[in-house]
Design an enzyme around this catalytic site. Structure first.
Site, PDB file in Angstrom:
ATOM      1  N   ARG A  22       0.850  -1.193   0.000  1.00 32.45           N
ATOM      2  CA  ARG A  22       0.000   0.000   0.000  1.00 32.45           C
ATOM      3  C   ARG A  22       0.887   1.246   0.000  1.00 32.45           C
ATOM      4  O   ARG A  22       1.855   1.325   0.756  1.00 32.45           O
ATOM      5  CB  ARG A  22      -0.908   0.023   1.239  1.00 32.45           C
ATOM      6  CG  ARG A  22      -1.943  -1.087   1.212  1.00 32.45           C
ATOM      7  CD  ARG A  22      -3.332  -0.566   1.435  1.00 32.45           C
ATOM      8  NE  ARG A  22      -3.707   0.449   0.467  1.00 32.45           N
ATOM      9  CZ  ARG A  22      -4.469   1.512   0.718  1.00 32.45           C
ATOM     10  NH1 ARG A  22      -4.931   1.710   1.935  1.00 32.45           N
ATOM     11  NH2 ARG A  22      -4.778   2.365  -0.232  1.00 32.45           N
ATOM     12  N   HIS A  75      -5.197   7.938   7.035  1.00 31.79           N
ATOM     13  CA  HIS A  75      -6.641   7.683   7.084  1.00 31.79           C
ATOM     14  C   HIS A  75      -7.358   8.861   7.737  1.00 31.79           C
ATOM     15  O   HIS A  75      -6.857   9.444   8.713  1.00 31.79           O
ATOM     16  CB  HIS A  75      -6.934   6.431   7.922  1.00 31.79           C
ATOM     17  CG  HIS A  75      -6.428   5.165   7.304  1.00 31.79           C
ATOM     18  ND1 HIS A  75      -7.213   4.347   6.528  1.00 31.79           N
ATOM     19  CD2 HIS A  75      -5.217   4.555   7.364  1.00 31.79           C
ATOM     20  CE1 HIS A  75      -6.513   3.292   6.136  1.00 31.79           C
ATOM     21  NE2 HIS A  75      -5.288   3.397   6.632  1.00 31.79           N
TER      22      HIS A  75
HETATM   23 FE   LIG Z   1      -3.667   2.127   6.084  1.00 32.54          FE
END
Ligand SMILES: [Fe+2]
Length: 225
Positions: A159, A164
């Site tokens: 990723r 977030h």
């Molecule tokens: Fe994450």
């Protein structure tokens, strides 16, 4: 005597002509006032992203606005210092006051302080990676944090670095992720590439004018408030 061929005049009306015509129409009551036109324009809601498996269910967010230090700690978190800031606005561009902006992220080694994170990268005792602030009357929010590293999420899947977001208002909640321009893992990330406009979730860093130790990421949030 020879004359140069004159440059063809443009056939589209100039700005001044358009403004004059608009003013005339407005005076004649044939155009809605500009303020009402602007009021009808709407901004696109910030695109949703998955909550992800590392939402910090075990702890409460640090509300100091500075995640580079933990309560009682003496050292600063490792990594590239980052100010993440922006405005929380509604689709008409109006600031959303009182919105709760929560962020959580991996540390500078790509590790979350979460019991389910199996990444062998080290934890940073000076970084919790979970914070929250409330927007003021101007809808603005700001965190001091560090730039997270990319991390392995599954065999063969990395990723890209991201932070977030969970933004809660009175009527709406937005869960999303903010990414960094130039990250080599962005183009293959199926979560980011699943949205209509990945660039809108990607920020370009610039040096901070207030504090030269920090880079700045500007990330505005649009939701119903
Ligand atoms: Fe994450």
């Amino acid at each position: 005597m020879k004359f140069d061929t004159p440059t063809p005049r443009r056939t589209t009306p100039g700005r001044r002509t358009v403004l004059k015509a608009s003013a005339a129409l407005l005076a004649a009551g044939m155009l809605a006032p500009i303020s009402s036109v602007l009021a009808q324009m709407t901004l696109r809601r910030t695109q949703d992203q998955i909550l992800g498996p590392f939402y910090p269910i075990m702890s409460k967010p640090n509300r100091s606005g500075d995640l580079t230090r933990v309560p009682g700690g003496s050292e600063r978190a490792k990594g590239e210092l980052l100010i993440v800031r922006g405005r929380v606005i509604d689709p008409h561009g109006r600031p959303v006051a009182g919105a709760d902006v929560e962020i959580w992220q991996a540390n500078s080694a790509g590790r979350y302080a979460h019991p389910d994170d199996t990444n062998p990268a080290p934890l940073d005792p000076n970084f919790e990676g979970f914070g929250a602030v409330t927007t003021g009357a101007d809808g603005r929010y700001q965190f001091k944090t560090i730039k997270p590293l990319h991390y392995p999420a599954a065999p063969g899947m990395i990723r890209p670095a991201h932070i977030h977001f969970d933004v809660r208002g009175k009527r709406d909640e937005l869960i999303s992720q903010m990414y960094f321009e130039g990250d080599p893992y962005i183009s293959k990330d199926r979560f980011l590439q699943s949205v209509l406009n990945p660039e809108a979730l990607t920020v370009k860093l610039s040096p901070s004018r207030e504090d030269p130790d920090f880079m700045v990421a500007e990330f505005d949030i649009v939701f119903r408030g």
